[in-house]
Structure formats: C-alpha cells, structure tokens
Design a protein around this motif. Structure first.
Motif, PDB file in Angstrom:
ATOM      1  N   ARG A  34       0.838  -1.205   0.000  1.00  0.00           N
ATOM      2  CA  ARG A  34       0.000   0.000   0.000  1.00  0.00           C
ATOM      3  C   ARG A  34       0.873   1.255   0.000  1.00  0.00           C
ATOM      4  O   ARG A  34       0.587   2.217  -0.728  1.00  0.00           O
ATOM      5  N   ALA A  35       1.928   1.254   0.805  1.00  0.00           N
ATOM      6  CA  ALA A  35       2.811   2.418   0.872  1.00  0.00           C
ATOM      7  C   ALA A  35       3.499   2.662  -0.466  1.00  0.00           C
ATOM      8  O   ALA A  35       3.630   3.809  -0.906  1.00  0.00           O
ATOM      9  N   LEU A  36       3.930   1.597  -1.141  1.00  0.00           N
ATOM     10  CA  LEU A  36       4.583   1.784  -2.440  1.00  0.00           C
ATOM     11  C   LEU A  36       3.601   2.264  -3.499  1.00  0.00           C
ATOM     12  O   LEU A  36       3.960   3.064  -4.364  1.00  0.00           O
ATOM     13  N   ARG A  37       2.366   1.777  -3.446  1.00  0.00           N
ATOM     14  CA  ARG A  37       1.388   2.222  -4.437  1.00  0.00           C
ATOM     15  C   ARG A  37       1.082   3.701  -4.289  1.00  0.00           C
ATOM     16  O   ARG A  37       0.905   4.419  -5.272  1.00  0.00           O
ATOM     17  N   THR A  38       1.026   4.186  -3.044  1.00  0.00           N
ATOM     18  CA  THR A  38       0.720   5.608  -2.813  1.00  0.00           C
ATOM     19  C   THR A  38       1.967   6.481  -2.810  1.00  0.00           C
ATOM     20  O   THR A  38       1.876   7.693  -2.979  1.00  0.00           O
ATOM     21  N   GLY A  39       3.141   5.859  -2.590  1.00  0.00           N
ATOM     22  CA  GLY A  39       4.379   6.618  -2.491  1.00  0.00           C
ATOM     23  C   GLY A  39       4.538   7.341  -1.171  1.00  0.00           C
ATOM     24  O   GLY A  39       5.367   8.245  -1.051  1.00  0.00           O
ATOM     25  N   ARG A  40       3.759   6.923  -0.154  1.00  0.00           N
ATOM     26  CA  ARG A  40       3.786   7.639   1.125  1.00  0.00           C
ATOM     27  C   ARG A  40       3.782   6.669   2.302  1.00  0.00           C
ATOM     28  O   ARG A  40       3.195   5.584   2.226  1.00  0.00           O
ATOM     29  N   GLY A  41       4.391   7.108   3.403  1.00  0.00           N
ATOM     30  CA  GLY A  41       4.306   6.409   4.676  1.00  0.00           C
ATOM     31  C   GLY A  41       3.209   7.050   5.515  1.00  0.00           C
ATOM     32  O   GLY A  41       2.264   7.589   4.947  1.00  0.00           O
ATOM     33  N   PRO A  42       3.331   7.001   6.846  1.00  0.00           N
ATOM     34  CA  PRO A  42       4.470   6.400   7.560  1.00  0.00           C
ATOM     35  C   PRO A  42       4.422   4.875   7.552  1.00  0.00           C
ATOM     36  O   PRO A  42       3.356   4.269   7.526  1.00  0.00           O
ATOM     37  N   LEU A  43       5.613   4.305   7.583  1.00  0.00           N
ATOM     38  CA  LEU A  43       5.791   2.857   7.610  1.00  0.00           C
ATOM     39  C   LEU A  43       6.998   2.565   8.484  1.00  0.00           C
ATOM     40  O   LEU A  43       7.961   3.343   8.502  1.00  0.00           O
ATOM     41  N   PHE A  44       6.936   1.451   9.206  1.00  0.00           N
ATOM     42  CA  PHE A  44       7.978   1.145  10.180  1.00  0.00           C
ATOM     43  C   PHE A  44       8.350  -0.335  10.139  1.00  0.00           C
ATOM     44  O   PHE A  44       7.570  -1.172   9.705  1.00  0.00           O
ATOM     45  N   LEU A  45       9.547  -0.636  10.641  1.00  0.00           N
ATOM     46  CA  LEU A  45       9.868  -1.970  11.101  1.00  0.00           C
ATOM     47  C   LEU A  45       9.668  -1.975  12.612  1.00  0.00           C
ATOM     48  O   LEU A  45      10.234  -1.136  13.322  1.00  0.00           O
ATOM     49  N   ARG A  46       8.845  -2.909  13.102  1.00  0.00           N
ATOM     50  CA  ARG A  46       8.575  -2.999  14.534  1.00  0.00           C
ATOM     51  C   ARG A  46       9.177  -4.282  15.101  1.00  0.00           C
ATOM     52  O   ARG A  46       8.971  -5.364  14.556  1.00  0.00           O
ATOM     53  N   ARG A  47       9.898  -4.130  16.202  1.00  0.00           N
ATOM     54  CA  ARG A  47      10.450  -5.258  16.929  1.00  0.00           C
ATOM     55  C   ARG A  47       9.416  -5.717  17.970  1.00  0.00           C
ATOM     56  O   ARG A  47       8.549  -4.928  18.370  1.00  0.00           O
ATOM     57  N   PRO A  48       9.450  -6.976  18.444  1.00  0.00           N
ATOM     58  CA  PRO A  48       8.459  -7.436  19.423  1.00  0.00           C
ATOM     59  C   PRO A  48       8.383  -6.588  20.688  1.00  0.00           C
ATOM     60  O   PRO A  48       7.327  -6.527  21.319  1.00  0.00           O
TER      61      PRO A  48
END
Length: 233
Positions: A34-48
């Motif tokens: 979804r983020a790549l299709r829109t070209g926008r975040g926010p997006l994260f890597l989350r650790r446990p």
C-alpha cells in the motif's frame, strides 16, 4: 523485495532468463504494498518489544538524491540492485545508458520499477539469478544489508554474483550498530505483516562482515547523513 517467473520489460543484461520461483517472502504484505502504491508512509519496522525503525518510503519513491548520486557515479555496468524497491536507482542507471537489473520480492515494488521503465525480476537474492558471477557492480542500499537476518551469508551470496574484480556498493546504518532482529512491517494504523529476521550494521560492522565474507574494502564515504562503503571482489 523478490519471487515469480516475471521477465524484465526493459532491455536486460546478458544472460537474463526465466527462473524457478520461491515461496512468498517478507515485504509482500499489504502495508508495504500500500505504501509503495501511494508513495507515502508512515511505515515502520517494529520489533516485538515495540521498538520502531521508520522506513523512508517517500525517499524511496522519489528520484535519486545527492547521496544516491554519489553512489551511482561509482557504478560500472552491468549493475544488479538487490531489493530494488520502487526502482529509483535502476531507473536512473538505465536512463544514463548503463545496463541494470533490479530484483525484489515485493510485487508492488516490481510493478513500480517496471512502470519506471527499468528491468526488474520478482525474485529473491537467494534464488538462482541471471548472469551469476558476471555482474560488474552489485548494489545493497536502503537498509538491505538486513535481508535474511544474516549479513555474512548475504555478503557471501553477493560475492558469488559478482564478476572477478567487480564491486559491491553497500549502505550502512548511520550509527555503529551490529544487530540481529526479528521485525515486521507495520503502518501507522497498526496493520502489519508477519515477523521475519532482519539485521542492522553500522560502518564498522559492515566492514568487518564484508571482509569476513571475502570482500576487500576500497573506500567509505558519507553523504546527506547516509553512510556508504565500496568493496571489491
């Protein structure tokens, strides 16, 4: 980032061919797509434990910046971009007349790269790839040293792909870290994919891992707060 029997829709380096697909990999889940299709975040890597690493979706989906240009100026074709994402680097190399191929496990990344007019395969770096042992330059940027969670194994695989005397251009984390993590891709609404192994290496750890995998350090530099290193096979 990479898996299917897609063939590049733009001119490709010699030896490209259809190859056997692998099982689905991380980065194929909806939040990243979804983020790549829109070209926008926010997006994260989350650790446990809740730790979050912001992902630079907007930068990845834009054109090359000054730091990217400092990297691209060192490329000699043919170039293989590992985990090419939306394809800004492959597209820039292609526009400058260098034969280049991106690989990625994300269908959304492959579609966006192809839409930019660059050659791309939906494939993992650990799959059999075109022209193994004949790539003059291999790129590993935007945190992709983390692929598979075992940097030494990844760097060893890249050495198999690179021609004798070829070069690896890699990006390190900004700080001197050396971490093996379990993470998942998550957006601001808490939507997420499955857990997978990842790694983060700062400049010192990257140099040590590359040397242990058989690479020879050539140069290191910083541009725009990002840290890069060049190695030769």
């Amino acid at each position: 980032m990479n898996t299917a029997q897609d063939t590049p829709q733009a001119p490709q380096p010699p030896g490209a061919a259809e190859l056997t697909p692998r099982q689905p990999q991380p980065w194929t889940d909806d939040p990243y797509a979804r983020a790549l299709r829109t070209g926008r975040g926010p997006l994260f890597l989350r650790r446990p434990d809740g730790w979050l690493l912001p992902l630079d979706v907007e930068r990845w989906c834009a054109g090359p910046d000054a730091a990217d240009t400092s990297l691209l100026s060192r490329c000699r074709g043919p170039v293989l971009d590992i985990g090419c994402g939306p394809g800004r680097l492959v597209a820039a190399l292609t526009a400058h007349g260098l034969p280049a191929l991106g690989i990625d496990v994300s269908p959304a990344a492959v579609a966006r790269t192809r839409g930019a007019g660059a050659a791309v395969l939906h494939r993992s770096v650990f799959d059999r790839l075109p022209a193994e042992g004949r790539w003059s330059t291999v790129l590993l940027v935007d945190g992709n040293i983390g692929i598979g969670g075992d940097p030494r194994a990844l760097l060893g695989r890249l050495r198999q792909l690179t021609a004798p005397g070829g070069r690896l251009l890699a990006e390190a984390a900004a700080h001197d870290v050396d971490e093996r993590l379990t993470v998942r891709v998550e957006d601001a609404r808490g939507r997420h994919g499955r857990d997978f192994p990842w790694a983060r290496l700062g400049p010192t750890a990257l140099g040590a891992a590359a040397t242990a995998a058989g690479w020879t350090p050539v140069d290191a530099w910083e541009s725009g707060g990002r840290h890069f290193a060049e190695f030769t096979r």
